[in-house]
Design a protein around this motif. Structure first.
Motif, short mmCIF file in Angstrom:
data_model
loop_
_atom_site.label_atom_id
_atom_site.label_comp_id
_atom_site.label_asym_id
_atom_site.label_seq_id
_atom_site.Cartn_x
_atom_site.Cartn_y
_atom_site.Cartn_z
N ALA A 70 0.86 -1.25 -0.09
CA ALA A 70 -0.20 0.00 0.04
C ALA A 70 0.87 1.34 0.06
O ALA A 70 1.96 1.17 0.51
N ASP A 71 0.25 2.35 -0.81
CA ASP A 71 0.85 3.55 -0.43
C ASP A 71 0.32 4.19 0.74
O ASP A 71 1.31 5.08 1.39
N LEU A 72 -0.76 3.79 1.10
CA LEU A 72 -1.31 4.27 2.35
C LEU A 72 -2.20 3.24 2.81
O LEU A 72 -3.14 2.69 2.38
N VAL A 73 -2.04 3.22 4.26
CA VAL A 73 -2.98 2.01 5.16
C VAL A 73 -3.73 3.20 5.78
O VAL A 73 -3.26 3.96 6.74
N VAL A 74 -5.06 2.74 5.68
CA VAL A 74 -5.94 3.86 6.41
C VAL A 74 -6.77 2.57 7.20
O VAL A 74 -7.39 1.51 6.97
N PRO B 283 3.32 3.23 5.96
CA PRO B 283 2.51 4.79 5.53
C PRO B 283 1.11 4.57 6.17
O PRO B 283 0.37 3.69 5.51
N THR B 284 0.89 5.15 7.44
CA THR B 284 -0.46 4.74 8.09
C THR B 284 -1.04 6.24 8.29
O THR B 284 -0.66 7.08 9.13
N LEU B 285 -2.53 6.19 8.16
CA LEU B 285 -3.47 6.80 8.78
C LEU B 285 -4.39 6.29 9.68
O LEU B 285 -5.05 5.67 9.23
N ASP B 286 -4.00 6.65 11.03
CA ASP B 286 -5.25 6.14 11.87
C ASP B 286 -6.21 7.15 12.23
O ASP B 286 -5.80 8.17 13.03
N MET B 287 -7.27 6.93 11.90
CA MET B 287 -8.10 7.98 11.89
C MET B 287 -8.67 8.20 13.28
O MET B 287 -9.09 9.53 13.82
#
Length: 176
Positions: free
Chosen positions: A59-63, A87-91
């Protein structure tokens, strides 16, 4: 860009493993991903953890929602990959940083999207124990879909909505 949305369900509860400090002992019951590159969901059970980690790595970004402190911890019991450099976005982390308190996925989804979750983690554990893996996977996929919709809403409108203690609708700014 390949954004991979991700969620896990566990085999055991916090109480059964002695608290939040023992997340790695909870066991993976199911995981689901959604890839924007392919437009498809992938479903995993415990024996597919290596494939799951490989997909997250691609992934380019894991959300996700609480992935840094929960989902990744569950996975660390199955891999030598530290997962720290994904690369992670944890909401949940983003919302907590803005508000100073935690809000559940369901609270945000109900107020922002008008959607409610179909079950909860304890129900998922019960299904797992009853051998109802399809139900666990379906529930997990619904959480991934809700997470994806919240992310997309936040990207478009730059906020999410929740109800405060007095049941008034509030907004929390987001920047993803």
């Amino acid at each position: 860009m390949n954004v991979v949305f991700f969620d896990v369900e566990t085999q055991r509860s916090f109480d059964e493993v002695g608290g939040r400090q023992n997340i790695r002992q909870m066991g993976l019951a199911a995981a689901v991903t959604y890839s924007t590159a392919t437009g498809t969901y992938r479903r995993y059970t415990e024996d597919g953890c290596a494939d799951l980690v490989a997909e997250l790595r691609s992934a380019d970004l894991v959300v996700g929602f609480n992935v840094l402190n929960f989902d990744y911890e569950v996975l660390r019991a199955y891999t030598d990959d530290p997962l720290d450099d994904l690369p992670t976005l944890d909401m949940l982390d983003q919302v907590y940083r803005r508000l100073g308190f935690r809000l559940g996925l369901n609270a945000l989804a109900e107020c922002t999207l008008g959607l409610g979750k179909s079950a909860d983690g304890l129900q998922s554990i019960a299904w797992f124990r009853q051998g109802k893996i399809q139900e666990v996977l379906d529930y997990c996929q619904q959480d991934v879909d809700v997470t994806r919709q919240l992310y997309e809403y936040g990207r478009q409108y730059k906020h999410l909505k929740y109800r405060d203690r007095n049941y008034r609708v509030q907004t929390v700014p987001v920047s993803w």
